[in-house]
Design a protein around this motif. Structure first.
Motif, mmCIF file in Angstrom:
data_model
loop_
_atom_site.group_PDB
_atom_site.id
_atom_site.type_symbol
_atom_site.label_atom_id
_atom_site.label_comp_id
_atom_site.label_asym_id
_atom_site.label_seq_id
_atom_site.Cartn_x
_atom_site.Cartn_y
_atom_site.Cartn_z
ATOM 1 N N ILE A 1 0.854 -1.178 0.000
ATOM 2 C CA ILE A 1 0.000 0.000 0.000
ATOM 3 C C ILE A 1 0.889 1.226 0.000
ATOM 4 C CG2 ILE A 1 -1.777 1.298 1.238
ATOM 5 C CD1 ILE A 1 -2.693 -1.275 2.509
ATOM 6 N N GLY A 2 0.652 2.139 -0.937
ATOM 7 C CA GLY A 2 1.380 3.401 -0.940
ATOM 8 C C GLY A 2 2.251 3.591 -2.147
ATOM 9 N N TYR A 3 3.243 2.752 -2.328
ATOM 10 C CA TYR A 3 4.163 2.807 -3.466
ATOM 11 C C TYR A 3 4.860 4.157 -3.583
ATOM 12 C CZ TYR A 3 5.954 1.191 -7.968
ATOM 13 O OH TYR A 3 6.764 0.774 -8.979
ATOM 14 N N LYS B 1 3.084 -4.696 3.386
ATOM 15 C CA LYS B 1 3.799 -3.447 3.625
ATOM 16 C C LYS B 1 2.902 -2.265 3.291
ATOM 17 C CE LYS B 1 7.968 -0.771 2.645
ATOM 18 N NZ LYS B 1 9.247 -0.686 1.912
ATOM 19 N N ALA B 2 2.680 -1.402 4.282
ATOM 20 C CA ALA B 2 2.010 -0.118 4.071
ATOM 21 C C ALA B 2 3.040 0.966 4.325
ATOM 22 C CB ALA B 2 0.817 0.031 5.002
ATOM 23 N N ASP B 3 3.348 1.753 3.309
ATOM 24 C CA ASP B 3 4.408 2.752 3.419
ATOM 25 C C ASP B 3 4.244 3.746 2.279
ATOM 26 O OD1 ASP B 3 6.676 4.261 3.690
ATOM 27 O OD2 ASP B 3 8.094 2.611 3.464
ATOM 28 N N ASP B 4 3.983 5.007 2.598
ATOM 29 C CA ASP B 4 3.824 6.009 1.542
ATOM 30 C C ASP B 4 5.010 6.959 1.470
ATOM 31 O OD1 ASP B 4 3.510 7.705 3.688
ATOM 32 O OD2 ASP B 4 1.362 7.977 3.433
ATOM 33 N N ALA B 5 6.174 6.491 1.927
ATOM 34 C CA ALA B 5 7.417 7.266 1.820
ATOM 35 C C ALA B 5 7.284 8.639 2.469
ATOM 36 C CB ALA B 5 7.856 7.397 0.363
#
Length: 655
Positions: free
Chosen positions: A344-346, A371-375
């Motif tokens: 999620i996020g990319y 993995k959830a990570d929106d940088a």
């Protein structure tokens, strides 16, 4: 439909041949012949044309009220059209003749491909229901159905393109189902060499499909012109618009299996994806659901992307969600993704929120399981998982240093505001490690893990860290064991972020470095603006039970309720010693014993026993130097005691 060829043979019967007129290029009947008589008067005309598009150039006699259009060179097929009033917009199944002066409409109730030389014309033209018997239907240009088409295909009816799209045409779907189309079955087969298809099946607003199946003989590279990700519509199957519905989708051997793009309330009943780098990619989706998915990510590498130094292909996820809101995933099983099973996020600055997952089973991804990570864009909110099982994340591929790295963790929650996991289970099965971290929560707030069972991570079982963002209201409960570093670690990492109302209730045992680690900030402060509460049983067979930074230990906001249930064998040393006489209520001269492995300054429990000595002596000790225990003998009685010679033994248990 009348047999026009029998009618032509009986031109003297006014009810038959006398009423037929033959029109078309290369057809000219001399006056006085049967054909000439037919041309003189009649009410029905046969038109022989290579394409329906040529109908507009016809000049049909005034007395004709019905046409039979024939586009097949073998003279088979064809369909009837009747004249209607020439007013309003031209609708599906209608065409004009006589320089747009006369309007005709398809008069057949059912259309089949046998009536057309080019099936593309059939899909675009007719308003009648289309029946497709079981056979292979080859086509050499993209097909678009008319709006509201009704298609009924038998099992075994396959679309077989005979062309690879030119680069400028790769944005077109091989088959596009226009808005409102209903189709029970779409089966597309890409033969060897037809392997540069950007979009195989494009499904528009309100389309309802029973089963969609796309198989490629070669690995099909869906990349758009230029070989990058600029155009995010590409996939074997794409859904777009409002409320498209597909009961089941099957894709095999594509770069991207299925995609939802700029879509509102789409629904997929089941999705099975095999040998695709990306199994499913919802992108800019508002509402909708995927009820069941089985994604097998074992795919061949293509020429544009190869495994990086960490053994991954960036973006090769089982399911990649970007710009998704109010979306539900019921059951998802993913295997062998070349990056993450669910991502999620990319790293995109677009919102992902209110995403609910039912049951997730994530097996042996090369990267993370979930993995959830929106940088650090902070646009990911309200991510909720009922249950998740992760096995063999990272596949024992190179694990970098544990700090600040999260591409091979079993479960990684990063930059998420409001999250919940009902139950999380992380295991290793066919590999040594279950992941880099088993459960990693970083820069996230207002979340909970109801119960976790996480084991065999390369680094920590459970790692929680603010790391640059204030952390508020996070709770984790469960059990962890046999991890390569700590069972549970809380680490601020930076000197600015704070933590408040963080609760960790996790039993931890048999971890290499220790069961619990609570670190100070790098600058020697605690960073707690509210309670950090840690509770659980510590059971340890090696290493230390817990390590707590001195500032954290002294903080009024830190609550240490971790209890030790020791399972380890203590370190042991002994010696024979003649203890001198000890006056009443006094301590005798101390002595030292070598206990190999004892560490000075570390938390230890030291026990001393003496055998062969006079009764009444009390023994104690402390680790005074590495590998050394200083032993003290105390006489608590009211008379002097001479212990004489005996054996004293020291037991040191690291805490």
């Amino acid at each position: 439909m009348p047999d026009i060829y029998t009618d032509l043979a009986d031109a003297t019967d006014p009810a038959k041949g006398a009423g037929l007129v033959g029109l078309g290029a290369g057809v000219a009947y001399p006056s006085g012949t049967v054909g000439g008589a037919i041309n003189d008067s009649g009410i029905s005309h046969q038109v022989i044309l290579p394409s329906i598009a040529g109908v507009g150039s016809l000049s049909v006699p005034d007395d004709a009220i019905e046409l039979v259009l024939q586009s097949r060179a073998d003279g088979e097929g064809g369909f009837r059209a009747k004249e209607i009033a020439n007013s309003g917009a031209l609708l599906a199944g209608q065409f004009l003749t006589n320089i747009n002066a006369r309007r005709w409409e398809n008069a057949e109730d059912t259309i089949t491909p046998a009536m057309f030389a080019d099936i593309a014309e059939m899909f675009a033209f007719t308003k009648a229901q289309i029946q497709m018997p079981a056979k292979f239907y080859e086509f050499n240009s993209p097909i678009t159905t008319r709006v509201g088409a009704v298609i009924r295909a038998e099992d075994g009816a396959k679309f077989v393109p005979t062309f690879s799209q030119a680069s400028q045409d790769r944005g077109l779907g091989l088959l596009t189902l226009s808005s409102g189309t209903e189709c029970n079955l779409v089966d597309i087969y890409l033969a060897a060499g037809i392997n540069q298809v950007t979009i195989g099946l494009n499904i528009k607003s309100g389309v309802r499909v029973g089963r969609a199946r796309l198989v490629s003989a070669d690995y099909n590279n869906n990349l758009p012109v230029g070989g990058d990700d600029a155009d995010r519509r590409w996939a074997a199957v794409t859904l777009e618009g409002t409320s498209p519905f597909v009961q089941s989708i099957e894709t095999d051997f594509f770069r991207v299996g299925a995609k939802m793009y700029d879509c509102t309330n789409p629904i997929i009943g089941s999705l099975i994806s095999k040998r695709c780098l990306v199994g499913f990619n919802p992108n800019l989706v508002y509402g909708g659901a995927l009820h069941y998915a089985d994604i097998d990510g074992v795919a061949y590498e293509d020429q544009t992307r190869t495994l990086n130094e960490n053994g991954l292909i960036t973006g090769a996820n089982g399911m990649l969600l970007s710009g998704v809101q109010d979306f539900h995933v019921g059951y998802f099983r993913g295997r062998g993704a070349l990056e993450h099973e669910i991502r999620i996020g990319y790293g995109l600055d677009i919102r992902n929120n209110r995403i609910h997952f039912g049951q997730l089973v994530l097996l042996a991804p090369h990267g993370c399981g979930f993995k959830a990570d929106d940088a650090d864009h902070h646009t990911t909110t309200d991510i909720h998982i009922d249950s998740v099982y992760v096995e063999d994340a990272g596949r024992d591929l190179p694990f970098p240093e544990y700090q600040g790295w999260g591409n091979k963790d079993a479960i990684a929650i990063r930059n998420v505001e409001r999250f919940s996991i009902g139950k999380a289970v992380v295991r290793s099965r066919n590999y040594t490690y279950s992941g880099g971290y088993a459960l990693w929560i970083e820069k996230s707030s207002r979340g909970s893990v109801g119960w976790c069972e996480v084991h065999n991570a390369f680094n920590d079982g459970v790692r929680i860290t603010p790391n640059g963002e204030n952390m508020l209201d996070v709770t984790v409960q469960g059990v962890t064991s046999n991890n390569g570093r700590y069972g549970v670690s809380f680490s601020p990492v930076d000197n600015t972020s704070t933590a408040n109302r963080v609760t960790i209730k996790v039993d931890s045992y048999n971890n290499t470095a220790g069961n619990y680690d609570v670190a100070d900030r790098p600058n020697g402060t605690d960073g707690l603006v509210g309670p950090l509460y840690m509770e659980g049983f510590s059971r340890q067979t090696s290493g230390v039970a817990k390590t707590i930074g001195p500032v954290m230990r002294a903080s009024t906001n830190f609550f240490d309720e971790m209890r030790d249930r020791d399972m380890r064998q203590p370190l042991v040393g002994s010696k024979t010693y003649n203890q001198p006489s000890i006056p009443a209520k006094s301590m005798g001269d101390p002595t030292t014993i070598t206990v190999t492995g004892a560490v000075a300054g570390a938390p230890n429990r030291v026990e001393v026993s003496g055998t062969g000595y006079a009764s009444g002596i009390t023994w104690s000790g402390t680790v005074s130097a590495d590998d050394t225990v200083t032993v003290y003998a105390v006489n608590p009685t009211t008379s002097a005691l001479d212990p004489a010679s005996g054996t004293i033994t020291a037991f040191v248990t690291p805490l």
